[in-house]
Design a protein around this motif. Structure first.
Motif, PDB file in Angstrom:
ATOM      1  N   GLY A  22      -5.352  69.572 103.687  1.00 25.10           N
ATOM      2  CA  GLY A  22      -4.517  70.598 103.083  1.00 25.10           C
ATOM      3  C   GLY A  22      -3.577  70.087 102.007  1.00 25.10           C
ATOM      4  N   ARG A  23      -3.940  69.031 101.361  1.00 27.31           N
ATOM      5  CA  ARG A  23      -3.135  68.487 100.272  1.00 27.31           C
ATOM      6  C   ARG A  23      -3.896  68.630  98.970  1.00 27.31           C
ATOM      7  N   ASP A  24      -3.215  68.400  97.881  1.00 26.88           N
ATOM      8  CA  ASP A  24      -3.837  68.513  96.571  1.00 26.88           C
ATOM      9  C   ASP A  24      -3.975  67.150  95.916  1.00 26.88           C
ATOM     10  N   MET A  25      -5.072  66.987  95.181  1.00 23.67           N
ATOM     11  CA  MET A  25      -5.272  65.777  94.398  1.00 23.67           C
ATOM     12  C   MET A  25      -4.420  65.891  93.137  1.00 23.67           C
ATOM     13  N   ASP A  26      -3.730  64.809  92.789  1.00 23.69           N
ATOM     14  CA  ASP A  26      -2.871  64.817  91.605  1.00 23.69           C
ATOM     15  C   ASP A  26      -3.004  63.474  90.896  1.00 23.69           C
ATOM     16  N   ALA A  27      -3.536  63.494  89.686  1.00 25.37           N
ATOM     17  CA  ALA A  27      -3.733  62.252  88.923  1.00 25.37           C
ATOM     18  C   ALA A  27      -2.406  61.576  88.608  1.00 25.37           C
ATOM     19  N   LEU A  28      -1.341  62.350  88.492  1.00 26.22           N
ATOM     20  CA  LEU A  28      -0.032  61.742  88.210  1.00 26.22           C
ATOM     21  C   LEU A  28       0.468  60.913  89.388  1.00 26.22           C
ATOM     22  N   ASP A  29      -0.004  61.217  90.588  1.00 27.30           N
ATOM     23  CA  ASP A  29       0.343  60.369  91.736  1.00 27.30           C
ATOM     24  C   ASP A  29      -0.242  58.975  91.552  1.00 27.30           C
ATOM     25  N   LEU A  30      -1.465  58.896  91.026  1.00 26.60           N
ATOM     26  CA  LEU A  30      -2.080  57.599  90.768  1.00 26.60           C
ATOM     27  C   LEU A  30      -1.323  56.842  89.679  1.00 26.60           C
ATOM     28  N   VAL A  31      -0.844  57.554  88.677  1.00 25.59           N
ATOM     29  CA  VAL A  31      -0.025  56.929  87.632  1.00 25.59           C
ATOM     30  C   VAL A  31       1.254  56.365  88.257  1.00 25.59           C
ATOM     31  N   ALA A  32       1.878  57.142  89.143  1.00 25.24           N
ATOM     32  CA  ALA A  32       3.090  56.679  89.824  1.00 25.24           C
ATOM     33  C   ALA A  32       2.787  55.469  90.704  1.00 25.24           C
ATOM     34  N   ASP A  33       1.623  55.468  91.373  1.00 22.79           N
ATOM     35  CA  ASP A  33       1.218  54.324  92.196  1.00 22.79           C
ATOM     36  C   ASP A  33       1.114  53.062  91.342  1.00 22.79           C
ATOM     37  N   CYS A  34       0.471  53.184  90.181  1.00 20.42           N
ATOM     38  CA  CYS A  34       0.290  52.024  89.296  1.00 20.42           C
ATOM     39  C   CYS A  34       1.622  51.548  88.715  1.00 20.42           C
ATOM     40  N   ALA A  35       2.500  52.485  88.381  1.00 19.24           N
ATOM     41  CA  ALA A  35       3.825  52.100  87.890  1.00 19.24           C
ATOM     42  C   ALA A  35       4.596  51.371  88.990  1.00 19.24           C
ATOM     43  N   GLY A  36       4.478  51.853  90.202  1.00 12.61           N
ATOM     44  CA  GLY A  36       5.120  51.184  91.331  1.00 12.61           C
ATOM     45  C   GLY A  36       4.563  49.789  91.553  1.00 12.61           C
TER      46      GLY A  36
END
Length: 106
Positions: free
Chosen positions: A72-86
């Motif tokens: 029940g969650r949504d895929m978000d490409a910006l989450d991957l960007v945040a992961d890489c920045a982290g």
């Protein structure tokens, strides 16, 4: 890593409503991957490339699996960007920590 995966795959119905905004969600992604990258880099300094690939793959896999309707969650490409920045931030902090330790500074 287990805590990050648990939080990533916890169904929306079971996760507490703490009123996170989109920006706070991205900060949480970045913080989680910063910690994973820093600890991984300090623990396995000779395997930094493998660590980066593993964490990037993990972040991408989390997003793909979050797109599955079962959690029940949504895929978000910006989450991957945040992961890489982290990850970049975590690796920078780990590198800075190692240099200070090697240089003899307290």
């Amino acid at each position: 890593m287990a805590a990050v995966l648990l939080l990533a795959f916890l169904p929306v119905q079971l996760s507490p409503d703490i009123g996170w905004t989109v920006h706070q969600d991205k900060l949480n992604h970045a913080a989680a991957f910063a910690v994973l990258a820093a600890l991984g880099s300090l623990g396995w300094p000779e395997r930094k490339i493998r660590l980066i690939v593993l964490l990037a793959f993990t972040g991408a896999a989390i997003e793909v699996l979050q797109g599955v309707q079962l959690v029940g969650r949504d895929m978000d490409a910006l989450d991957l960007v945040a992961d890489c920045a982290g990850m970049a931030f975590g690796l920078t902090i780990a590198s800075w920590t190692k240099r200070r330790r090697v240089g003899g500074l307290p």
